[in-house]
Motif scaffolding. Structure first.
Motif, PDB file in Angstrom:
ATOM      1  N   LYS A 192       9.333  -1.341   9.535  1.00  0.00           N
ATOM      2  CA  LYS A 192       9.841  -1.393  10.613  1.00  0.00           C
ATOM      3  C   LYS A 192      11.317  -2.274  10.583  1.00  0.00           C
ATOM      4  CE  LYS A 192       5.950  -1.709  13.966  1.00  0.00           C
ATOM      5  NZ  LYS A 192       5.198  -2.478  15.109  1.00  0.00           N
ATOM      6  N   LEU A 193      11.316  -3.064   9.464  1.00  0.00           N
ATOM      7  CA  LEU A 193      12.419  -3.996   9.435  1.00  0.00           C
ATOM      8  C   LEU A 193      13.050  -3.552   7.952  1.00  0.00           C
ATOM      9  CD1 LEU A 193      11.430  -7.055  10.748  1.00  0.00           C
ATOM     10  CD2 LEU A 193      12.953  -5.667  11.793  1.00  0.00           C
ATOM     11  N   LEU A 194      14.341  -3.672   7.846  1.00  0.00           N
ATOM     12  CA  LEU A 194      15.184  -3.622   6.629  1.00  0.00           C
ATOM     13  C   LEU A 194      15.829  -4.902   6.555  1.00  0.00           C
ATOM     14  CD1 LEU A 194      16.055  -1.991   4.047  1.00  0.00           C
ATOM     15  CD2 LEU A 194      18.031  -1.434   5.072  1.00  0.00           C
ATOM     16  N   ALA A 195      15.894  -5.865   5.279  1.00  0.00           N
ATOM     17  CA  ALA A 195      16.604  -6.843   5.404  1.00  0.00           C
ATOM     18  C   ALA A 195      17.284  -6.605   4.259  1.00  0.00           C
ATOM     19  CB  ALA A 195      15.570  -8.009   4.750  1.00  0.00           C
ATOM     20  N   SER A 196      18.740  -6.994   4.711  1.00  0.00           N
ATOM     21  CA  SER A 196      20.026  -7.227   3.670  1.00  0.00           C
ATOM     22  C   SER A 196      20.579  -8.339   3.600  1.00  0.00           C
ATOM     23  CB  SER A 196      20.797  -6.175   4.137  1.00  0.00           C
ATOM     24  OG  SER A 196      21.460  -6.492   5.275  1.00  0.00           O
TER      25      SER A 196
END
Length: 542
Positions: free
Chosen positions: A320-324
């Motif tokens: 559900k989430l993408l971390a950059s």
């Protein structure tokens, strides 16, 4: 004020609190250098890696590897359980990888050693045979029985993970990318079934190795620029590679399936979402992330907003989430379906007048600006000083000092806002200025590696001090005016006697340049903030 702003930002920035302020926990005391009493901040984020079952997350930062229990985090949203701080003060960690069962974390230290930790306890399990040529990448085989390493002598080496002994003769890799006049293999990756190892370097190709025979199976060609990243789809049917373009390869035939274009420069990180339906790729210079449909190549979203180079991408295990994250310590969270930004932080350097009526704001490319705090209206601009990097009011509020890229320090009368003195002597740009508590002395530091002292009444120089082995970036007087602190690119903090101007002591412990120093109100503690992403607190007396 710059240092104070940075201190406040560091207290609210760090994964996995997702932007919430952390309470001070035991980690502030872990693995401190001699003389430091506490650590604020956890380093600039460089890599976020989940364990296979999602119960652990390893965050590689500029000071080490932080290991967290994510199950505790998900149950109790207001707290985080740090398990350990690994590899601190032994060199920067350049690569990290979990074993398939999640019980072991491997880290590559900047000087080339490999270390293994138990993810339950954080204890060191062992150090495989030292590779003198340096290790650029490591990866476990899917069954966890092998660890592959990309070595600086252009070989791929393998260790048996039971005995941690070399497993097979080396397999030759790319030989055309020269670093320090040596050919190297930069990265390795196993296929999900463990039958194939991919290695790549800088000759625009990917090489495929049979993990049973260690014979080269094939060389994939087509990229016209060096390959920077690869990833297998979760089902193992597709290999994706990133260079100037993104190319997808069928792992049965090893034929090229499709090419994604439109990137403004090299694709340095590429990753499949855990369900295999979305591909995330980040470019180097344009600081963007592109989310594409992995089957059709259709662009789903372009994630923009980062002002620094993006250094890592990772999906959460639930997709559900993408971390950059970037080298300035900021982690941004994105919704992988909509591309919606979940949150970020920004800051600006300013100085308040002692009476609280005026705010002075500085920027390298603009003159110093003055605002009325009550009305918010612009009161004026201080013209004549270029590339200003630091401003500070005198304790009585009658003077404003500014230091800039024109190698000068300037004193301004705050009653008339006329320029009072131009202080010359620095041979390179002035980075920071500070008044003594009585306002009679001004200290300035510069990229000429010196600390200079000035009489604020006459503008005459009172002395020049040397000792730092690099650009001096910050300076501060103690509240009693008896001590001056300075920080530098040499990662050290110096204390000077403000009467004799002789050095009193040196604090060491930061791994990168010191950007700011600030005394506590009672003068007993000094805080130093560094590009390694940490704030260290020092007892001034001892």
């Amino acid at each position: 004020m710059k240092t104070a702003t940075t201190l406040l930002m560091l207290l609210v920035l760090f994964l996995p609190s997702w932007g919430k302020q952390l309470s001070v926990q035991e980690y502030t005391q872990w693995n401190l250098p001699d003389g430091a009493v506490a650590r604020l901040g956890k380093g600039s984020v460089q890599k976020i890696l989940y364990s296979p079952d999602g119960s652990r997350v390893a965050i590689r930062s500029t000071i080490g590897i932080w290991l967290y229990d994510t199950t505790t985090y998900r149950v109790e949203r207001d707290r985080n359980e740090e398990i350990a701080l690994l590899a601190t003060h032994i060199g920067r960690t350049t690569r990290v990888a979990f074993s398939p069962d999640g019980k072991t974390l491997v880290g590559v230290i900047s000087h080339g050693t490999v270390r293994l930790w138990d993810t339950e306890s954080g204890e060191l399990k062992g150090t495989p045979t030292l590779i003198k040529k340096g290790v650029y990448d490591v990866m476990f085989s899917p069954d966890g029985k092998m660890l592959a390493g990309a070595i600086g002598d252009a070989t791929v080496r393998l260790w048996d993970t039971e005995a941690w002994e070399p497993k097979t003769p080396t397999a030759r890799g790319q030989e055309s990318w020269i670093i320090a006049y040596r050919p190297v293999v930069l990265r390795v990756s196993f296929s999900p079934d463990g039958t194939t190892l991919v290695s790549w370097g800088g000759d625009n190709t990917l090489r495929l190795w049979d993990t049973e025979t260690w014979e080269q199976k094939r060389t994939l060609t087509g990229h016209t620029t060096p390959v920077y990243s690869t990833s297998f789809s979760p089902d193992g049917t597709t290999l994706v590679s990133g260079a100037g373009t993104v190319r997808l390869w069928d792992t049965e035939t090893w034929e090229q399936k499709r090419t994604f274009t439109g990137y403004t420069d090299g694709v340095f990180t590429i990753a499949f979402r855990p369900d295999g339906k979305v591909l995330a790729a980040r470019s180097w210079w344009d600081s963007t992330v592109r989310l594409s449909d992995a089957m059709t190549g259709e662009l789903k979203a372009t994630l923009t907003g980062h002002t620094k180079r993006i250094k890592h991408l990772t999906f959460s295990s639930d997709a559900k989430l993408l971390a950059s994250g970037t080298g300035d310590g900021l982690v941004w969270l994105w919704d992988t379906e909509t591309g919606e930004l979940k949150g970020t932080f920004k800051g600006y350097s300013v100085a308040f007048s002692p009476d609280g009526t005026t705010l002075a704001g500085m920027s390298v490319h603009r003159p110093v600006r003055l605002w009325d705090i009550e009305t918010g209206e612009l009161k004026g601009k201080l013209s004549g000083h270029t590339k200003v990097r630091s401003v500070v009011f005198s304790p009585d509020g009658k003077l404003l000092a500014s230091g800039g890229g024109d190698k000068t320090v300037r004193l301004w009368d705050t009653g008339t806002w006329e320029q009072k003195q131009v202080l010359t002597g620095h041979t390179r740009r002035v980075i920071s200025v500070a008044f003594s508590p009585d306002g009679k002395t001004l200290a300035s530091v510069s990229s000429d590696d010196t600390v200079r002292l000035w009489d604020t009444d006459t503008g005459e120089p009172k002395g020049t001090r040397t000792g730092h082995l690099g650009i001096v970036t910050s300076v501060a007087f103690s509240p009693d005016g008896k001590t001056l602190a300075s920080g530098s690119n040499d990662a050290k903090v110096w204390l000077w006697d403000a009467v004799t101007w002789e050095p009193k002591r040196t604090f060491t412990g930061h791994m990168e340049r010191v950007n700011g120093v600030k005394f506590s109100p009672d003068g007993s503690t000094l805080a130093s903030e560094s590009s390694d992403g940490t704030v260290l607190l020092w007892k001034v007396a001892d």
